[in-house]
Design an enzyme around this catalytic site. Structure first.
Site, PDB file in Angstrom:
ATOM      1  N   ASN A  71       0.820  -1.228   0.000  1.00 44.28           N
ATOM      2  CA  ASN A  71       0.000   0.000   0.000  1.00 44.28           C
ATOM      3  C   ASN A  71       0.849   1.271   0.000  1.00 44.28           C
ATOM      4  O   ASN A  71       0.323   2.369   0.174  1.00 44.28           O
ATOM      5  CB  ASN A  71      -0.938   0.014   1.222  1.00 44.28           C
ATOM      6  CG  ASN A  71      -0.177  -0.055   2.530  1.00 44.28           C
ATOM      7  OD1 ASN A  71       1.018  -0.303   2.524  1.00 44.28           O
ATOM      8  ND2 ASN A  71      -0.865   0.152   3.641  1.00 44.28           N
ATOM      9  N   GLY A  73       4.938   3.247  -1.228  1.00 48.34           N
ATOM     10  CA  GLY A  73       6.320   3.284  -1.726  1.00 48.34           C
ATOM     11  C   GLY A  73       6.670   2.244  -2.776  1.00 48.34           C
ATOM     12  O   GLY A  73       5.980   2.072  -3.787  1.00 48.34           O
ATOM     13  N   ILE A  74       7.748   1.536  -2.508  1.00 48.80           N
ATOM     14  CA  ILE A  74       8.272   0.541  -3.460  1.00 48.80           C
ATOM     15  C   ILE A  74       7.270  -0.602  -3.640  1.00 48.80           C
ATOM     16  O   ILE A  74       7.087  -1.116  -4.752  1.00 48.80           O
ATOM     17  CB  ILE A  74       9.630   0.012  -2.929  1.00 48.80           C
ATOM     18  CG1 ILE A  74      10.663   1.152  -2.908  1.00 48.80           C
ATOM     19  CG2 ILE A  74      10.139  -1.152  -3.760  1.00 48.80           C
ATOM     20  CD1 ILE A  74      11.905   0.878  -2.072  1.00 48.80           C
ATOM     21  N   TYR A 219      18.593  -1.836  12.370  1.00 42.94           N
ATOM     22  CA  TYR A 219      18.040  -1.946  11.003  1.00 42.94           C
ATOM     23  C   TYR A 219      18.980  -2.800  10.153  1.00 42.94           C
ATOM     24  O   TYR A 219      18.532  -3.715   9.452  1.00 42.94           O
ATOM     25  CB  TYR A 219      17.875  -0.561  10.376  1.00 42.94           C
ATOM     26  CG  TYR A 219      17.352  -0.586   8.954  1.00 42.94           C
ATOM     27  CD1 TYR A 219      16.016  -0.865   8.685  1.00 42.94           C
ATOM     28  CD2 TYR A 219      18.194  -0.329   7.863  1.00 42.94           C
ATOM     29  CE1 TYR A 219      15.524  -0.885   7.377  1.00 42.94           C
ATOM     30  CE2 TYR A 219      17.710  -0.343   6.555  1.00 42.94           C
ATOM     31  CZ  TYR A 219      16.380  -0.619   6.323  1.00 42.94           C
ATOM     32  OH  TYR A 219      15.897  -0.649   5.029  1.00 42.94           O
TER      33      TYR A 219
HETATM   34  N1  LIG Z   1      13.258   3.453   0.422  1.00 39.28           N
HETATM   35  C1  LIG Z   1      14.535   3.084   0.423  1.00 39.28           C
HETATM   36  O1  LIG Z   1      15.459   3.891   0.140  1.00 39.28           O
HETATM   37  C2  LIG Z   1      14.924   1.671   0.776  1.00 39.28           C
HETATM   38  C3  LIG Z   1      16.276   1.310   0.695  1.00 39.28           C
HETATM   39  C4  LIG Z   1      16.640   0.005   1.007  1.00 39.28           C
HETATM   40  C5  LIG Z   1      15.677  -0.917   1.365  1.00 39.28           C
HETATM   41  N2  LIG Z   1      14.371  -0.541   1.439  1.00 39.28           N
HETATM   42  C6  LIG Z   1      13.388  -1.573   1.832  1.00 39.28           C
HETATM   43  O2  LIG Z   1      12.303  -1.554   0.928  1.00 39.28           O
HETATM   44  C7  LIG Z   1      11.112  -2.016   1.584  1.00 39.28           C
HETATM   45  C8  LIG Z   1       9.941  -1.090   1.249  1.00 39.28           C
HETATM   46  O3  LIG Z   1      10.195   0.161   1.830  1.00 39.28           O
HETATM   47  P1  LIG Z   1       9.632   1.551   1.283  1.00 39.28           P
HETATM   48  O4  LIG Z   1      10.799   2.436   1.128  1.00 39.28           O
HETATM   49  O5  LIG Z   1       8.702   1.345   0.148  1.00 39.28           O
HETATM   50  O6  LIG Z   1       8.855   2.062   2.599  1.00 39.28           O
HETATM   51  P2  LIG Z   1       7.348   2.488   2.905  1.00 39.28           P
HETATM   52  O7  LIG Z   1       6.781   3.314   1.809  1.00 39.28           O
HETATM   53  O8  LIG Z   1       7.377   3.060   4.285  1.00 39.28           O
HETATM   54  O9  LIG Z   1       6.613   1.081   2.912  1.00 39.28           O
HETATM   55  C9  LIG Z   1       6.746   0.195   4.001  1.00 39.28           C
HETATM   56  C10 LIG Z   1       5.550  -0.715   4.029  1.00 39.28           C
HETATM   57  O10 LIG Z   1       5.654  -1.600   5.145  1.00 39.28           O
HETATM   58  C11 LIG Z   1       4.382  -1.671   5.791  1.00 39.28           C
HETATM   59  N3  LIG Z   1       4.576  -1.957   7.208  1.00 39.28           N
HETATM   60  C12 LIG Z   1       5.242  -1.216   8.122  1.00 39.28           C
HETATM   61  N4  LIG Z   1       5.159  -1.789   9.339  1.00 39.28           N
HETATM   62  C13 LIG Z   1       4.427  -2.931   9.179  1.00 39.28           C
HETATM   63  C14 LIG Z   1       3.988  -3.956  10.059  1.00 39.28           C
HETATM   64  N5  LIG Z   1       4.223  -3.932  11.396  1.00 39.28           N
HETATM   65  N6  LIG Z   1       3.253  -4.968   9.548  1.00 39.28           N
HETATM   66  C15 LIG Z   1       2.947  -5.000   8.240  1.00 39.28           C
HETATM   67  N7  LIG Z   1       3.327  -4.065   7.346  1.00 39.28           N
HETATM   68  C16 LIG Z   1       4.060  -3.037   7.816  1.00 39.28           C
HETATM   69  C17 LIG Z   1       3.763  -0.277   5.574  1.00 39.28           C
HETATM   70  O11 LIG Z   1       2.337  -0.299   5.589  1.00 39.28           O
HETATM   71  P3  LIG Z   1       1.482   0.085   6.903  1.00 39.28           P
HETATM   72  O12 LIG Z   1       2.115   1.305   7.483  1.00 39.28           O
HETATM   73  O13 LIG Z   1       0.071   0.272   6.425  1.00 39.28           O
HETATM   74  O14 LIG Z   1       1.603  -1.097   7.797  1.00 39.28           O
HETATM   75  C18 LIG Z   1       4.222   0.033   4.162  1.00 39.28           C
HETATM   76  O15 LIG Z   1       3.339  -0.506   3.226  1.00 39.28           O
HETATM   77  C19 LIG Z   1      11.457  -2.090   3.071  1.00 39.28           C
HETATM   78  O16 LIG Z   1      11.680  -3.438   3.425  1.00 39.28           O
HETATM   79  C20 LIG Z   1      12.748  -1.307   3.183  1.00 39.28           C
HETATM   80  O17 LIG Z   1      13.571  -1.745   4.249  1.00 39.28           O
HETATM   81  C21 LIG Z   1      13.969   0.727   1.147  1.00 39.28           C
END
Ligand SMILES: NC(=O)c1ccc[n+]([C@@H]2O[C@H](COP(=O)([O-])OP(=O)(O)OC[C@H]3O[C@@H](n4cnc5c(N)ncnc54)[C@H](OP(=O)(O)O)[C@@H]3O)[C@@H](O)[C@H]2O)c1
Length: 347
Positions: A71, A73-74, A219
């Site tokens: 729902n 970001g990525i 992390y």
């Molecule tokens: N953005 C970057 O630069 C980056 C870099 C390296 C790795 N990553 C990895 O990429 C992945 C996606 O991250 P993103 O950047 O797209 O972040 P994001 O937009 O914050 O998305 C994170 C997602 O995780 C869900 N989430 C958080 N806590 C949760 C929980 N307790 N149970 C179930 N769902 C949960 C959130 O939905 P709800 O809040 O509705 O639960 C949201 O959909 C992550 O694993 C992150 O570590 C991101």
């Protein structure tokens, strides 16, 4: 016998023969680097590719895909690309309202609530999912949290980042194992991060009993666990046709940085030479999910739509995966620990 298993057996035979005949003490880690499948290939895509470019030309009609954290970001961009290729996609999150309008505008996409910090929520979700979908062709373990300001715990009693980023997904994957096996050739893609470089797996200090809480290190540890989980999952899954991949998506502006202060964000923006768009950030996930170039490969860490190189544990910041995140023995230890922590054993 799967070709990769054959290759691994051949590598072990060469290793034994080489050690005996040359009479050399050969460092296992060096040999591992030299013979590992963890090295870049001639990928058809690169760091600038988008998820939509990779999904184009694929027909995913009849395939069921689950994207945790779909729902936002990525994850949202991953859902969009896979749904556009015809798949039936289930997106999860805790917040049903987040991106609801955008998700409901996509064909064949539904939302189901899931809190990975809560074992009861994972079990309830899995029960409902299995009742609705007997086959799961692609599981994308994407949801994650990043650097909450103070030590918080999940409902199992573990540090929250380890609990959500790793343990919750371990439990989920185990519960959904029957559907993954039924699919006959499923893939599991696990979102890790370049942040894995911050910490090796230290299972005896997850609750920061020996040090003050360092959320960046925690992390990093959770993201190392993501890679190690992939390594062991692929070893266990490949005889069942299930392959696993870990992904660094690149640096992407998303909600995940919500806990950073303005000062931290400014430093971050200066340190990171290149941010990807969210569409580019979802590309490596979609590449791992769909690429024919990865048939008969698994247990590898990917970035920029390619398999990443292994870098030494003391390498300066940059590309690549550190050897400690791929160590099969540590991967086995993490698996046993996670089974005990979640109460799930499989296969
Ligand atoms: N953005 C970057 O630069 C980056 C870099 C390296 C790795 N990553 C990895 O990429 C992945 C996606 O991250 P993103 O950047 O797209 O972040 P994001 O937009 O914050 O998305 C994170 C997602 O995780 C869900 N989430 C958080 N806590 C949760 C929980 N307790 N149970 C179930 N769902 C949960 C959130 O939905 P709800 O809040 O509705 O639960 C949201 O959909 C992550 O694993 C992150 O570590 C991101």
């Amino acid at each position: 016998m799967p070709p990769t298993l054959l290759i691994r057996i051949m590598i072990d035979l060469i290793r034994i023969t080489f050690k005996k005949s040359a009479g050399l003490i050969l460092c296992d880690q060096v040999f591992f680097y030299m013979t590992s499948i963890q090295q870049p290939i001639h990928s058809h895509f690169n760091a600038n590719s988008t998820a939509a470019e990779i999904a184009a030309g694929h027909d995913l009609k009849g395939k069921t895909i689950l994207v945790t954290g779909g729902n936002s970001g990525i994850g949202y961009e991953t859902v969009k690309a896979l749904a556009s290729a015809g798949a039936r996609v289930v997106a999860t999150g805790r917040d049903a309202h987040k991106a609801n309008d955008r998700l409901s505008a996509l064909p064949n996409v539904s939302f189901m609530p899931l809190d990975l910090a809560d074992p009861l929520s994972v079990d309830t979700f899995a029960e409902q999912f299995l009742a609705a979908y007997p086959d799961l062709h692609l599981l994308i373990n994407n949801a994650g949290i990043f650097r909450p300001p103070q030590l918080q715990k999940d409902q199992r009693g573990y540090e929250l980042q380890f609990g959500v980023n790793h343990l919750g997904h371990f439990q989920l994957t185990g519960r959904l194992w029957p559907a993954l096996r039924n699919a006959g050739g499923a893939r599991v893609v696990v979102l890790s991060s370049v942040g894995h470089r911050r910490s090796e797996l230290e299972l005896d200090d997850l609750q920061s009993k020996h040090h003050p809480y360092d959320s960046a290190k925690a992390y990093g540890l959770s993201k190392t666990a993501n890679v190690l989980f992939t390594v062991e999952l692929d070893r266990i899954g490949s005889p069942h046709g299930i392959r696993a991949f870990a992904v660094h998506p690149g640096a992407v502006h998303t909600d995940i940085f919500r806990y950073m202060t303005d000062d931290e964000r400014q430093i971050w923006d200066l340190q990171i030479a290149h941010f990807k768009s969210q569409e580019q950030g979802a590309a490596t996930t979609v590449w791992c999910a769909l690429s024919d170039q990865l048939n008969d490969i698994g247990g590898v860490y990917c970035e920029d739509c390619n398999i990443a190189p292994i870098v030494p544990n003391d390498a300066p910041p940059g590309r690549g995966v550190r050897g400690f995140a791929l160590d099969p023995r540590t991967a086995g230890e993490l698996w046993q620990f996670s089974e005990a922590a979640t109460g799930i054993s499989w296969p």
